[in-house]
Design an enzyme around this catalytic site. Structure first.
Site, PDB file in Angstrom:
ATOM      1  N   VAL A 165       9.935  -1.061  -5.143  1.00 56.83           N
ATOM      2  CA  VAL A 165       8.926  -0.915  -4.223  1.00 56.83           C
ATOM      3  C   VAL A 165       7.545  -0.977  -4.707  1.00 56.83           C
ATOM      4  O   VAL A 165       6.838  -1.806  -4.224  1.00 56.83           O
ATOM      5  CB  VAL A 165       9.032   0.535  -3.453  1.00 56.83           C
ATOM      6  CG1 VAL A 165       8.027   0.550  -2.470  1.00 56.83           C
ATOM      7  CG2 VAL A 165      10.336   0.806  -2.949  1.00 56.83           C
ATOM      8  N   LYS A 180       7.163  -4.878  -5.160  1.00 57.49           N
ATOM      9  CA  LYS A 180       6.887  -5.614  -3.979  1.00 57.49           C
ATOM     10  C   LYS A 180       5.406  -5.225  -3.511  1.00 57.49           C
ATOM     11  O   LYS A 180       4.765  -5.898  -2.903  1.00 57.49           O
ATOM     12  CB  LYS A 180       7.898  -4.911  -2.966  1.00 57.49           C
ATOM     13  CG  LYS A 180       9.180  -5.579  -3.215  1.00 57.49           C
ATOM     14  CD  LYS A 180      10.296  -5.312  -2.236  1.00 57.49           C
ATOM     15  CE  LYS A 180      11.484  -5.843  -2.481  1.00 57.49           C
ATOM     16  NZ  LYS A 180      12.812  -5.513  -1.369  1.00 57.49           N
ATOM     17  N   HIS A 206       4.204   3.851  -7.648  1.00 53.83           N
ATOM     18  CA  HIS A 206       4.783   5.000  -6.808  1.00 53.83           C
ATOM     19  C   HIS A 206       5.420   6.012  -7.652  1.00 53.83           C
ATOM     20  O   HIS A 206       6.204   5.692  -8.450  1.00 53.83           O
ATOM     21  CB  HIS A 206       5.469   4.179  -5.699  1.00 53.83           C
ATOM     22  CG  HIS A 206       4.877   3.074  -4.970  1.00 53.83           C
ATOM     23  ND1 HIS A 206       3.472   3.259  -4.579  1.00 53.83           N
ATOM     24  CD2 HIS A 206       5.063   2.026  -4.718  1.00 53.83           C
ATOM     25  CE1 HIS A 206       3.230   2.364  -3.883  1.00 53.83           C
ATOM     26  NE2 HIS A 206       4.269   1.362  -3.981  1.00 53.83           N
ATOM     27  N   HIS A 260      12.242   3.927   1.238  1.00 54.63           N
ATOM     28  CA  HIS A 260      12.446   3.380   0.058  1.00 54.63           C
ATOM     29  C   HIS A 260      13.862   3.365  -0.523  1.00 54.63           C
ATOM     30  O   HIS A 260      14.320   3.357  -1.705  1.00 54.63           O
ATOM     31  CB  HIS A 260      11.573   4.236  -1.244  1.00 54.63           C
ATOM     32  CG  HIS A 260      10.271   3.807  -1.059  1.00 54.63           C
ATOM     33  ND1 HIS A 260       9.266   4.467  -1.838  1.00 54.63           N
ATOM     34  CD2 HIS A 260       9.564   2.907  -0.101  1.00 54.63           C
ATOM     35  CE1 HIS A 260       7.956   4.326  -1.362  1.00 54.63           C
ATOM     36  NE2 HIS A 260       8.037   3.283  -0.467  1.00 54.63           N
ATOM     37  N   GLU A 288      12.435  -5.249   4.141  1.00 49.56           N
ATOM     38  CA  GLU A 288      11.910  -6.227   5.074  1.00 49.56           C
ATOM     39  C   GLU A 288      12.384  -6.489   6.339  1.00 49.56           C
ATOM     40  O   GLU A 288      11.798  -6.672   7.162  1.00 49.56           O
ATOM     41  CB  GLU A 288      11.668  -7.633   4.308  1.00 49.56           C
ATOM     42  CG  GLU A 288      11.087  -7.508   2.786  1.00 49.56           C
ATOM     43  CD  GLU A 288      11.626  -7.146   1.548  1.00 49.56           C
ATOM     44  OE1 GLU A 288      11.222  -7.165   0.369  1.00 49.56           O
ATOM     45  OE2 GLU A 288      12.725  -6.708   1.916  1.00 49.56           O
ATOM     46  N   ARG A 312      -1.936   8.397   1.933  1.00 50.13           N
ATOM     47  CA  ARG A 312      -1.353   8.515   3.686  1.00 50.13           C
ATOM     48  C   ARG A 312      -0.942   9.704   3.771  1.00 50.13           C
ATOM     49  O   ARG A 312      -0.550  10.401   2.752  1.00 50.13           O
ATOM     50  CB  ARG A 312      -0.177   7.518   3.536  1.00 50.13           C
ATOM     51  CG  ARG A 312       0.249   7.323   5.216  1.00 50.13           C
ATOM     52  CD  ARG A 312       1.629   6.656   5.143  1.00 50.13           C
ATOM     53  NE  ARG A 312       2.702   7.576   4.853  1.00 50.13           N
ATOM     54  CZ  ARG A 312       3.577   7.138   3.953  1.00 50.13           C
ATOM     55  NH1 ARG A 312       3.394   5.955   3.194  1.00 50.13           N
ATOM     56  NH2 ARG A 312       4.523   8.007   3.758  1.00 50.13           N
ATOM     57  N   GLY A 371       2.846   3.048  -0.244  1.00 46.93           N
ATOM     58  CA  GLY A 371       3.430   1.548  -0.120  1.00 46.93           C
ATOM     59  C   GLY A 371       2.336   0.583   0.113  1.00 46.93           C
ATOM     60  O   GLY A 371       1.508   0.798   1.422  1.00 46.93           O
ATOM     61  N   TYR A 422       5.695  -4.381   4.831  1.00 48.82           N
ATOM     62  CA  TYR A 422       6.373  -3.726   5.756  1.00 48.82           C
ATOM     63  C   TYR A 422       6.032  -2.283   5.531  1.00 48.82           C
ATOM     64  O   TYR A 422       6.419  -1.306   6.420  1.00 48.82           O
ATOM     65  CB  TYR A 422       7.796  -3.804   5.744  1.00 48.82           C
ATOM     66  CG  TYR A 422       8.204  -3.385   4.285  1.00 48.82           C
ATOM     67  CD1 TYR A 422       8.759  -2.307   3.858  1.00 48.82           C
ATOM     68  CD2 TYR A 422       8.543  -4.454   3.341  1.00 48.82           C
ATOM     69  CE1 TYR A 422       9.183  -1.858   2.589  1.00 48.82           C
ATOM     70  CE2 TYR A 422       9.049  -4.220   2.230  1.00 48.82           C
ATOM     71  CZ  TYR A 422       9.369  -2.975   1.512  1.00 48.82           C
ATOM     72  OH  TYR A 422       9.740  -2.618   0.547  1.00 48.82           O
TER      73      TYR A 422
END
Length: 346
Positions: free
Chosen positions: A19, A22, A99, A244, A250, A290, A311, A315
């Site tokens: 993740v 990405k 992350h 995750h 996606e 978040r 993230g 998405y």
């Protein structure tokens, strides 16, 4: 004006390595190269640091050189191994697009503090506090913010299932994803759930199952100057929200959809946003985070968890919430970098 030299660190040793790659790809696509000169540092799953051309899917097979953060604060940058000698690359700021463990728990933040390099996101204390859900609940609760009832146990501890009223959630206390998380509806399943969570952390959280909608709020800024994104709501078809763990995220989740803006009353939206800001301040967050919460039918808002480096993929929830509030990812990156360098937003 000279371009700011930005180190983008991605990958890492945690279960969220993929993740992170990405997320870094999306950051790279939205980083304004008229303003910034990026240097991409990928960390392999085994922990090797490599200076590479970018966070492409097969980045490790490209042109890479061993690299490390200089511990010398006067160097304030990277040490790149080149033909048996070290080349120094001075950095103005680092964006740790990492992350989970070693990325959101204060580890990379501690390295950057020692190196004297400004960095995007929460500091060591805020990162460590938010990563440990039990400690985050204690601090938030002391600030008057509602939290679930919870208990902590050691992963190898002998526990009496009759102590608990099901349903409960069992999860690693210090993890940024849904790996090792179980919803336990029958007491005889509790011990196996603790064992599963214990594969990811020696400290396990047993938490009451809150009945309500899962709500999120993106926060950006420092101190009193905070910007919030549109609130989102996770609509579930069945089961519980997992993050995750999809093989092809996606294309969407098999049991959940994020609705942005959330289809909730205006007064609930305002309360969620104000609660998110209160949580952010109480836990000492800075830069961006978040805040995930529960919204009960009676309108009460309860803290779920805080992701200090959420993230950033196409998405992911954080950039979608900010975009819905009129802040595209490129502007979020600009503001986050400015906060890191100056302590103030643009």
């Amino acid at each position: 004006m000279a371009k700011l030299k930005v180190g983008v660190i991605f990958g890492g040793c945690s279960e969220e390595h993929g993740v992170s790659v990405k997320s870094a790809q999306e950051v790279a696509r939205n980083l304004d190269t008229e303003k910034y000169e990026p240097f991409y540092v990928g960390i392999t799953k085994g922990g090797a640091w490599l200076l590479c051309d970018g966070p492409e899917p097969e980045w490790e097979s490209g042109r890479c050189r061993p690299v490390a953060l200089s511990p010398d604060r006067s160097a304030q940058g990277l040490l790149v191994l080149e033909q048996g000698r070290y080349e120094t690359i001075r950095l103005d700021v680092v964006f740790p697009v990492l992350h989970g463990r070693f990325g959101e728990d204060g580890a990379i933040q501690g390295l950057l503090e020692m190196s004297g390099i400004p960095y995007v996101g929460c500091d060591v204390q805020g990162s460590a506090l938010c990563m440990d859900k039990s400690l985050a609940y204690l601090v938030a609760g002391s600030a008057g913010i509602a939290t679930p009832k919870f208990w902590t146990v050691a992963a190898d501890e002998s526990i009496d299932p009759d102590r608990f009223t099901c349903p409960v959630f069992v999860k690693p206390a210090r993890s940024g994803s849904s790996f090792g998380v179980s919803k336990v509806s029958r007491k005889e399943k509790l011990l196996s759930a603790v064992k599963s969570a214990g594969q990811y952390d020696s400290k396990v959280l047993i938490e009451e199952a809150v009945v309500g909608s899962e709500i999120g709020c993106a926060v950006l800024g420092n101190g009193p100057d905070l910007v919030v994104g549109e609130v989102d709501r996770i609509a579930l078809s069945h089961g519980f929200f997992r993050i995750h763990q999809e093989s092809e995220p996606e294309s969407g989740s098999e049991n959940s959809t994020a609705i942005v803006p959330a289809d909730i009353p205006a007064e609930s939206r305002s309360l969620v946003q104000e609660t998110a800001k209160a949580v952010y301040r109480a836990l000492g967050c800075r830069g961006l985070s978040r805040v995930d919460m529960f919204l009960k039918e009676d309108g009460e808002v309860i803290l779920n968890e805080v992701n200090t480096l959420p993230g950033m993929t196409s998405y992911s929830r954080y950039p979608r919430m900010m975009a819905a509030a009129g802040l595209p990812l490129a502007e979020v990156i600009d503001r986050a970098v400015s906060l890191a360098v100056t302590g103030k937003g643009q």
